[in-house]
Design a protein around this motif. Structure first.
Motif, PDB file in Angstrom:
ATOM      1  N   GLY A  69     -90.069   0.051  33.397  1.00  0.00           N
ATOM      2  CA  GLY A  69     -90.062  -0.733  34.627  1.00  0.00           C
ATOM      3  C   GLY A  69     -90.445  -2.168  34.317  1.00  0.00           C
ATOM      4  O   GLY A  69     -91.049  -2.442  33.282  1.00  0.00           O
ATOM      5  N   ILE A  70     -90.059  -3.057  35.215  1.00  0.00           N
ATOM      6  CA  ILE A  70     -90.429  -4.461  35.069  1.00  0.00           C
ATOM      7  C   ILE A  70     -90.589  -5.060  36.454  1.00  0.00           C
ATOM      8  O   ILE A  70     -89.756  -4.841  37.330  1.00  0.00           O
ATOM      9  CB  ILE A  70     -89.411  -5.258  34.230  1.00  0.00           C
ATOM     10  N   ASN A  71     -91.690  -5.755  36.646  1.00  0.00           N
ATOM     11  CA  ASN A  71     -91.964  -6.436  37.910  1.00  0.00           C
ATOM     12  C   ASN A  71     -92.240  -7.901  37.632  1.00  0.00           C
ATOM     13  O   ASN A  71     -92.795  -8.247  36.592  1.00  0.00           O
ATOM     14  CB  ASN A  71     -93.173  -5.823  38.618  1.00  0.00           C
ATOM     15  N   TRP A  72     -91.840  -8.706  38.590  1.00  0.00           N
ATOM     16  CA  TRP A  72     -92.085 -10.136  38.519  1.00  0.00           C
ATOM     17  C   TRP A  72     -92.885 -10.580  39.738  1.00  0.00           C
ATOM     18  O   TRP A  72     -92.779  -9.990  40.805  1.00  0.00           O
ATOM     19  CB  TRP A  72     -90.778 -10.927  38.557  1.00  0.00           C
ATOM     20  N   THR A  75     -92.532 -16.894  42.836  1.00  0.00           N
ATOM     21  CA  THR A  75     -93.193 -18.151  43.169  1.00  0.00           C
ATOM     22  C   THR A  75     -92.116 -19.188  43.478  1.00  0.00           C
ATOM     23  O   THR A  75     -90.966 -19.031  43.080  1.00  0.00           O
ATOM     24  CB  THR A  75     -94.052 -18.700  42.006  1.00  0.00           C
ATOM     25  N   GLU A  76     -92.506 -20.245  44.181  1.00  0.00           N
ATOM     26  CA  GLU A  76     -91.614 -21.391  44.290  1.00  0.00           C
ATOM     27  C   GLU A  76     -91.650 -22.107  42.941  1.00  0.00           C
ATOM     28  O   GLU A  76     -92.657 -22.047  42.229  1.00  0.00           O
ATOM     29  CB  GLU A  76     -92.063 -22.332  45.404  1.00  0.00           C
ATOM     30  N   LYS A  77     -90.573 -22.799  42.592  1.00  0.00           N
ATOM     31  CA  LYS A  77     -90.530 -23.482  41.297  1.00  0.00           C
ATOM     32  C   LYS A  77     -91.647 -24.508  41.136  1.00  0.00           C
ATOM     33  O   LYS A  77     -92.191 -24.670  40.060  1.00  0.00           O
ATOM     34  CB  LYS A  77     -89.180 -24.178  41.114  1.00  0.00           C
ATOM     35  N   GLU A  78     -91.984 -25.215  42.221  1.00  0.00           N
ATOM     36  CA  GLU A  78     -92.963 -26.294  42.139  1.00  0.00           C
ATOM     37  C   GLU A  78     -94.403 -25.794  42.141  1.00  0.00           C
ATOM     38  O   GLU A  78     -95.321 -26.565  41.885  1.00  0.00           O
ATOM     39  CB  GLU A  78     -92.811 -27.277  43.319  1.00  0.00           C
ATOM     40  N   ALA A  79     -94.615 -24.548  42.486  1.00  0.00           N
ATOM     41  CA  ALA A  79     -95.980 -24.026  42.597  1.00  0.00           C
ATOM     42  C   ALA A  79     -96.049 -22.650  41.943  1.00  0.00           C
ATOM     43  O   ALA A  79     -95.078 -21.907  41.937  1.00  0.00           O
ATOM     44  CB  ALA A  79     -96.387 -23.926  44.062  1.00  0.00           C
ATOM     45  N   ASP A  80     -97.196 -22.315  41.411  1.00  0.00           N
ATOM     46  CA  ASP A  80     -97.346 -21.018  40.753  1.00  0.00           C
ATOM     47  C   ASP A  80     -97.978 -19.978  41.688  1.00  0.00           C
ATOM     48  O   ASP A  80     -98.327 -18.898  41.265  1.00  0.00           O
ATOM     49  CB  ASP A  80     -98.183 -21.173  39.483  1.00  0.00           C
ATOM     50  N   GLU A  81     -98.093 -20.295  42.958  1.00  0.00           N
ATOM     51  CA  GLU A  81     -98.714 -19.383  43.920  1.00  0.00           C
ATOM     52  C   GLU A  81     -97.795 -18.196  44.206  1.00  0.00           C
ATOM     53  O   GLU A  81     -96.617 -18.354  44.495  1.00  0.00           O
ATOM     54  CB  GLU A  81     -98.976 -20.150  45.218  1.00  0.00           C
ATOM     55  N   MET A  82     -98.358 -16.984  44.117  1.00  0.00           N
ATOM     56  CA  MET A  82     -97.577 -15.783  44.367  1.00  0.00           C
ATOM     57  C   MET A  82     -97.145 -15.698  45.824  1.00  0.00           C
ATOM     58  O   MET A  82     -97.964 -15.789  46.728  1.00  0.00           O
ATOM     59  CB  MET A  82     -98.361 -14.519  44.008  1.00  0.00           C
ATOM     60  N   LEU A  83     -95.830 -15.512  46.017  1.00  0.00           N
ATOM     61  CA  LEU A  83     -95.265 -15.287  47.351  1.00  0.00           C
ATOM     62  C   LEU A  83     -94.945 -13.823  47.563  1.00  0.00           C
ATOM     63  O   LEU A  83     -94.812 -13.362  48.695  1.00  0.00           O
ATOM     64  CB  LEU A  83     -93.983 -16.111  47.521  1.00  0.00           C
ATOM     65  N   GLY A  84     -94.781 -13.095  46.462  1.00  0.00           N
ATOM     66  CA  GLY A  84     -94.441 -11.684  46.552  1.00  0.00           C
ATOM     67  C   GLY A  84     -94.255 -11.095  45.168  1.00  0.00           C
ATOM     68  O   GLY A  84     -94.474 -11.761  44.156  1.00  0.00           O
ATOM     69  N   ILE A  85     -93.833  -9.840  45.170  1.00  0.00           N
ATOM     70  CA  ILE A  85     -93.585  -9.092  43.929  1.00  0.00           C
ATOM     71  C   ILE A  85     -92.219  -8.441  44.058  1.00  0.00           C
ATOM     72  O   ILE A  85     -91.824  -7.987  45.138  1.00  0.00           O
ATOM     73  CB  ILE A  85     -94.672  -8.013  43.704  1.00  0.00           C
ATOM     74  N   ILE A  86     -91.518  -8.374  42.937  1.00  0.00           N
ATOM     75  CA  ILE A  86     -90.185  -7.775  42.913  1.00  0.00           C
ATOM     76  C   ILE A  86     -89.992  -7.097  41.570  1.00  0.00           C
ATOM     77  O   ILE A  86     -90.568  -7.539  40.571  1.00  0.00           O
ATOM     78  CB  ILE A  86     -89.118  -8.860  43.153  1.00  0.00           C
ATOM     79  N   GLY A  87     -89.205  -6.036  41.536  1.00  0.00           N
ATOM     80  CA  GLY A  87     -88.981  -5.427  40.237  1.00  0.00           C
ATOM     81  C   GLY A  87     -87.983  -4.290  40.220  1.00  0.00           C
ATOM     82  O   GLY A  87     -87.601  -3.734  41.249  1.00  0.00           O
ATOM     83  N   HIS A  88     -87.549  -4.017  39.002  1.00  0.00           N
ATOM     84  CA  HIS A  88     -86.838  -2.772  38.674  1.00  0.00           C
ATOM     85  C   HIS A  88     -87.979  -1.818  38.334  1.00  0.00           C
ATOM     86  O   HIS A  88     -88.414  -1.741  37.185  1.00  0.00           O
ATOM     87  CB  HIS A  88     -85.932  -2.953  37.451  1.00  0.00           C
ATOM     88  N   TYR A  89     -88.532  -1.181  39.330  1.00  0.00           N
ATOM     89  CA  TYR A  89     -89.792  -0.491  39.060  1.00  0.00           C
ATOM     90  C   TYR A  89     -89.628   0.941  38.603  1.00  0.00           C
ATOM     91  O   TYR A  89     -90.583   1.566  38.164  1.00  0.00           O
ATOM     92  CB  TYR A  89     -90.768  -0.618  40.234  1.00  0.00           C
ATOM     93  N   ARG A  90     -88.424   1.459  38.646  1.00  0.00           N
ATOM     94  CA  ARG A  90     -88.183   2.793  38.085  1.00  0.00           C
ATOM     95  C   ARG A  90     -86.836   2.743  37.370  1.00  0.00           C
ATOM     96  O   ARG A  90     -85.787   2.872  37.985  1.00  0.00           O
ATOM     97  CB  ARG A  90     -88.174   3.861  39.181  1.00  0.00           C
ATOM     98  N   ILE A  91     -86.878   2.536  36.067  1.00  0.00           N
ATOM     99  CA  ILE A  91     -85.659   2.432  35.265  1.00  0.00           C
ATOM    100  C   ILE A  91     -85.316   3.814  34.719  1.00  0.00           C
ATOM    101  O   ILE A  91     -86.171   4.509  34.167  1.00  0.00           O
ATOM    102  CB  ILE A  91     -85.838   1.409  34.128  1.00  0.00           C
ATOM    103  N   LYS A  92     -84.052   4.181  34.873  1.00  0.00           N
ATOM    104  CA  LYS A  92     -83.543   5.447  34.350  1.00  0.00           C
ATOM    105  C   LYS A  92     -82.467   5.116  33.320  1.00  0.00           C
ATOM    106  O   LYS A  92     -81.269   5.121  33.628  1.00  0.00           O
ATOM    107  CB  LYS A  92     -82.963   6.288  35.487  1.00  0.00           C
ATOM    108  N   PRO A  93     -82.888   4.801  32.075  1.00  0.00           N
ATOM    109  CA  PRO A  93     -81.916   4.335  31.079  1.00  0.00           C
ATOM    110  C   PRO A  93     -80.811   5.347  30.779  1.00  0.00           C
ATOM    111  O   PRO A  93     -79.677   4.972  30.516  1.00  0.00           O
ATOM    112  CB  PRO A  93     -82.763   4.045  29.839  1.00  0.00           C
ATOM    113  N   GLU A  94     -81.144   6.629  30.866  1.00  0.00           N
ATOM    114  CA  GLU A  94     -80.145   7.658  30.583  1.00  0.00           C
ATOM    115  C   GLU A  94     -79.020   7.671  31.619  1.00  0.00           C
ATOM    116  O   GLU A  94     -77.935   8.186  31.368  1.00  0.00           O
ATOM    117  CB  GLU A  94     -80.809   9.049  30.487  1.00  0.00           C
TER     118      GLU A  94
END
Length: 187
Positions: A69-72, A75-94
């Motif tokens: 899984g991967i989560n990010w 943020t807005e480009k100009e600021a590093d403040e977290m606005l939310g979380i997003i991700g491929h949180y359950r990867i099924k490679p097979e």
């Protein structure tokens, strides 16, 4: 053995930057996952303290290290403040497939950020991870999230009635999916 995500992939959109979740984000995690409004459609425990937030960061990092899984952080480009979380949180490679998830703080909602971030994550999943399909599981009452994924071409495959029990009640779930060949970037 190196992780599938080493080095960690930073993603950018016209307005946003997607970066790794860090222990220093713990206060923003509490603001996001401790907010009853943010969690209204998510059948998971509220995170209301530093220790729980840091446990979440460790769990996400473990998935990154394992390549499951991967989560990010959004943020807005100009600021590093977290606005939310997003991700491929359950990867099924097979199966060349992942399940995605995302959530934004209330102050970041209604600005098109979810659409922009989800699209960037889909491009990464289809082009870099070579997924054949991506799924999203959404509460049927979460109209904003449904609009986002339908704009990106997801189609509803199922409506499970009361298939999950959490916090004293049964929850329904809609399952949407998108095949790589049907994905057309829009923003």
């Amino acid at each position: 053995m190196a992780s599938l995500f080493d080095p960690f992939p930073y993603l950018e959109t016209p307005r946003l930057r997607l970066r790794p979740l860090l222990p220093t984000d713990w206060e923003a995690i509490v603001a996001l996952r401790g907010n009853p409004e943010s969690m209204r459609f998510i059948p998971r425990p509220i995170i209301s303290d530093k220790a729980s937030a840091l446990t979440m960061v460790e769990m996400i990092q473990q998935k990154v290290d394992e390549g499951t899984g991967i989560n990010w952080v959004i943020t807005e480009k100009e600021a590093d403040e977290m606005l939310g979380i997003i991700g491929h949180y359950r990867i099924k490679p097979e199966h060349f497939r992942s399940e995605i998830g995302y959530m934004l703080l209330p102050k970041a909602q209604g600005k098109g950020y979810a659409l922009e971030a989800v699209q960037a994550m889909l491009i990464y999943g289809f082009e870099q991870l070579h997924f054949h399909s991506v799924e999203a599981v959404i509460d049927p009452e979460n109209e904003a999230s449904i609009k986002v994924i339908e704009k990106l071409g997801f189609v509803k495959e199922a409506h499970f009635i009361e298939n999950e029990y959490f916090n004293g009640r049964f929850w329904d779930a809609l399952v949407y999916s998108l095949l790589k060949r049907n994905f057309k970037p829009i923003v």
